[in-house]
Design an enzyme around this catalytic site. Structure first.
Site, short mmCIF file in Angstrom:
data_model
loop_
_atom_site.label_atom_id
_atom_site.label_comp_id
_atom_site.label_asym_id
_atom_site.label_seq_id
_atom_site.Cartn_x
_atom_site.Cartn_y
_atom_site.Cartn_z
N CYS A 96 13.37 10.19 7.47
CA CYS A 96 13.18 9.78 8.90
C CYS A 96 14.57 9.99 9.70
CB CYS A 96 12.73 8.24 8.76
SG CYS A 96 13.92 7.37 7.79
N GLU A 142 9.24 15.42 15.77
CA GLU A 142 9.52 15.54 14.56
C GLU A 142 8.97 16.35 13.55
OE1 GLU A 142 8.45 11.96 12.07
OE2 GLU A 142 10.36 11.69 11.56
N LYS A 182 0.76 -1.26 0.11
CA LYS A 182 -0.07 0.05 -0.01
C LYS A 182 0.92 1.25 -0.06
CE LYS A 182 -2.01 2.74 3.20
NZ LYS A 182 -2.02 3.95 2.21
N GLY A 209 6.57 4.70 8.55
CA GLY A 209 5.58 5.71 8.52
C GLY A 209 5.85 6.58 9.89
N GLU A 239 3.16 7.73 15.33
CA GLU A 239 1.93 7.71 15.76
C GLU A 239 1.09 6.70 14.85
OE1 GLU A 239 0.17 11.56 15.07
OE2 GLU A 239 -1.98 10.84 15.25
N THR A 240 1.39 6.50 13.70
CA THR A 240 0.87 5.52 12.85
C THR A 240 1.31 4.03 13.28
OG1 THR A 240 0.56 6.81 10.96
CG2 THR A 240 0.46 4.42 10.30
N GLY A 241 2.58 3.86 13.64
CA GLY A 241 3.17 2.58 14.11
C GLY A 241 2.52 2.22 15.29
N GLU A 291 9.31 0.87 10.92
CA GLU A 291 10.35 1.86 10.73
C GLU A 291 9.74 3.10 10.78
OE1 GLU A 291 13.27 0.98 10.48
OE2 GLU A 291 13.34 -0.92 9.53
P1 NAD Z 1 2.18 8.40 7.93
O1 NAD Z 1 2.45 7.53 9.42
O2 NAD Z 1 1.19 9.08 7.76
O3 NAD Z 1 1.79 7.37 6.85
C1 NAD Z 1 2.46 6.12 6.36
C2 NAD Z 1 1.71 5.00 5.54
O4 NAD Z 1 0.75 4.60 6.84
C3 NAD Z 1 0.69 5.37 4.56
O5 NAD Z 1 0.81 4.57 3.57
C4 NAD Z 1 -0.60 5.78 5.45
O6 NAD Z 1 -1.69 5.81 4.46
C5 NAD Z 1 -0.55 4.50 6.40
N1 NAD Z 1 -1.51 4.50 7.19
C6 NAD Z 1 -1.81 5.55 7.93
N2 NAD Z 1 -2.76 5.50 9.20
C7 NAD Z 1 -2.90 3.84 8.98
C8 NAD Z 1 -3.62 3.10 9.76
N3 NAD Z 1 -4.52 3.44 10.83
N4 NAD Z 1 -3.41 1.89 9.54
C9 NAD Z 1 -2.58 1.54 8.36
N5 NAD Z 1 -1.89 2.25 7.75
C10 NAD Z 1 -2.23 3.45 8.06
O7 NAD Z 1 3.50 8.75 7.46
P2 NAD Z 1 3.87 9.79 6.35
O8 NAD Z 1 3.29 11.09 6.77
O9 NAD Z 1 3.35 9.08 4.89
O10 NAD Z 1 5.48 9.59 6.36
C11 NAD Z 1 6.32 10.58 7.16
C12 NAD Z 1 6.55 9.72 8.35
O11 NAD Z 1 7.15 8.32 7.93
C13 NAD Z 1 7.67 10.42 9.15
O12 NAD Z 1 7.29 10.10 10.78
C14 NAD Z 1 9.03 9.71 8.72
O13 NAD Z 1 9.83 9.62 9.92
C15 NAD Z 1 8.41 8.09 8.80
N6 NAD Z 1 9.63 7.41 7.93
C16 NAD Z 1 10.29 6.56 8.42
C17 NAD Z 1 11.44 5.77 7.82
C18 NAD Z 1 12.06 5.00 8.62
O14 NAD Z 1 12.89 4.05 7.89
N7 NAD Z 1 12.36 5.00 9.90
C19 NAD Z 1 11.43 6.33 6.27
C20 NAD Z 1 10.74 7.04 5.72
C21 NAD Z 1 9.43 7.76 6.61
#
Ligand code: NAD
Length: 499
Positions: A288, A387, A179, A232, A235-237, A254
């Site tokens: 990230c 962040e 996704k 992501g 918070e999403t994690g 991640e």
């Molecule tokens: P996000 O958490 O908003 O979204 C990430 C993904 O999760 C998207 O595909 C989103 O649609 C999905 N998602 C959102 N809510 C969900 C739910 N309730 N259930 C299942 N899936 C859901 O993140 P973003 O704004 O797209 O990306 C930025 C974030 O990602 C930053 O916090 C960044 O640090 C992190 N990031 C981490 C790494 C790493 O390797 N650690 C790499 C890149 C980005």
């Protein structure tokens, strides 16, 4: 304008209700492509196809070498489209063409190749110590794929994240439902086209675009999914981990970061200043592991900051499709508002704005923000703890290295970080004391596909890349072979017999 479709069970198709949306170029705010908006039902169909493909054994029972042969064909196809993908990524994500054509696409493809090559060297059979008393048996561990793996990815590195989720899962014998983020789905769909052209069996890879609450949550709750790998926000994690708990799915997460860059007194100033700027402003800070807190010793503070404010002027903000541009816009209006909101917050908290802080002059359209540096920052301020995910650097002065390490570790995050010093043994000592998954010494951001990547603390669970990352896509089975075929010697059977 190109119209894209979902990729389910080897076929390209529309969303169940036919709904579509546009994706926009964040530099021009113009639509660039029309994409389907997948629903729970589309996610379910994709999961069913992935389940069927996995259970049929068409992929999971193939040898790693045979799977690799097909994956190398996908890699070849991606290579043929490298320039096209670089342009598409630049338009979809606002990443500079300089970066997408030198890094995101070629390095992403290279990561794919390295991971496949590495998987071929990982034994699926592991012998265990011989046990000959009280019975003679042969024990070994068989490494097996997990099953249906869902990959949920963010918008900052759409192609690279696609590779990081799909390549290790597939080469280890799993099937995948991917996704992509709704704002940046295009290169993942082009990836699916390459996979189909290369002859990947139907259902082995599926790509469904849709919101987190529809498609994402279905992937996390559907009992047919065995593992969820999310990149992501933290918070999403948290949400994903909770959603996966009901069906006890394996998860790798991640997540976010607020990584420290510690400058030591003896650092090479040219390397350290440019390194600290690269650590923060690469991809407009939407990375990230960005080093968004820079700890500078008082003894060299003025010299360091003078040089930093001179060097930051050489970051050229502009049209991502111009090869001269080194920093593009942030990805969306929502992200623009978040970042500019944090800049206002930094001023209110009493930090000193040294440069940037606004839309650059002459840019009426696009989500551009100047490289922004605050100093007089205390590590307790929200701009040092949260962040921001944009081009904002917080500089924190220190007098004593132990104090710098303590502040570096005073964070809920633990993803990346750097130490700049000419004294390598000392830098390694400090690197070991920083509680994060990766520490660079005299550098930043260089990701090695053969080394594990992931977070301590609330930056994540598990690792991606390298052998450690590949093993996250396997489970282990103990097989016990009793070599005694004489019933009379199997005295333990008599625990239940009395004859
Ligand atoms: P996000 O958490 O908003 O979204 C990430 C993904 O999760 C998207 O595909 C989103 O649609 C999905 N998602 C959102 N809510 C969900 C739910 N309730 N259930 C299942 N899936 C859901 O993140 P973003 O704004 O797209 O990306 C930025 C974030 O990602 C930053 O916090 C960044 O640090 C992190 N990031 C981490 C790494 C790493 O390797 N650690 C790499 C890149 C980005």
């Amino acid at each position: 304008m190109e119209r894209y479709q979902l990729f389910i069970g080897g076929k390209f198709c529309d969303a169940v209700d036919g709904e579509t949306r546009f994706t926009y170029n964040p530099a021009t705010e113009e639509p660039i492509a029309e994409v389907p908006v997948g629903k729970k039902e589309d996610a379910r169909r994709a999961i069913e196809c992935a389940r069927k493909a996995f259970d049929s054994g068409i992929w999971s029972n193939m040898s790693v070498r045979d799977r690799a042969k097909i994956l190398y064909k996908v890699i070849e196809r991606l290579k043929e489209k490298e320039q096209e993908l670089a342009t598409l990524e630049a338009m979809d994500a606002g990443a500079t063409i300089r970066k997408t054509s030198m890094m995101d696409i070629p390095v992403g493809i290279e990561h794919f190749r390295l991971l496949v090559e590495l998987a071929e060297k990982i034994p699926t059979y592991e012998p265990l110590p011989w046990i000959d008393f009280p019975y003679v048996s042969w024990n070994f561990v068989n490494r097996e794929p997990i099953g249906v793996c869902a990959g949920i990815i963010p918008w900052n590195f759409p192609f690279m994240m696609t590779v990081w989720k799909v390549a290790p899962a597939l080469v280890m014998g799993n099937t995948v439902v991917l996704k992509p983020a709704s704002d940046t789905p295009l290169t993942a769909l082009e990836f699916a086209k390459c996979a189909a052209e290369a002859g990947l069996p139907d259902g082995v890879l599926n790509v469904v675009i849709g919101s987190g609450s529809e498609v994402g949550e279905e992937l996390c709750t559907n009992p047919m999914v065995d593992k969820v790998a999310l990149t992501g926000s933290t918070e999403t994690g948290r949400k994903v981990m909770k959603l996966c708990a009901d069906t006890i799915k394996k998860v790798t997460l991640e997540l976010g970061g607020k990584s420290p860059t510690i400058i030591l007194e003896d650092a090479d100033l040219d390397v350290a200043v440019d390194g600290a700027l690269f650590g923060t402003f690469f991809h407009a800070g939407q990375v990230c592991e960005s080093g968004t807190r820079c700890f500078v010793p008082s003894s060299i503070y003025d010299k360091f900051m003078e040089k930093m404010l001179e060097r930051v002027k050489h970051i050229k903000v502009g049209d991502p499709l111009d090869y001269e541009t080194t920093m593009g816009p942030v990805v969306s209006l929502a992200q623009y508002k978040t970042v500019t909101g944090y800049i206002e917050l930094g001023k209110q908290e009493g930090a000193r704005l040294l440069c940037g802080g606004k839309r650059p002059d002459g840019f009426e359209k696009g989500y551009f923000i100047e490289p922004t540096i605050f100093d007089n920052v205390s590590n307790q301020m929200r701009i040092a703890q949260e962040e921001i995910f944009g081009p904002v650097l917080a500089v924190i002065r220190y007098d004593d290295v132990d104090e710098a390490v303590r502040m570096a570790n005073d964070s809920i995050y633990g993803l990346g970080g750097a130490v700049f010093s000419k004294d390598i043994p000392k830098a390694i000592e400090i690197a070991k004391r920083i509680r994060t998954g990766t520490v660079w010494i005299n550098d930043y951001h260089l990701i090695n596909a053969l080394a594990p990547f992931g977070g301590y603390k609330q930056s994540g669970v598990g690792r991606e890349l390298g052998p450690h990352g590949l093993l996250e896509y396997t489970q282990i089975k103990h097989i016990h072979v009793d070599l005694v075929m004489d019933r009379s010697k199997k005295f333990w059977y008599d625990y239940i017999f009395n004859d």
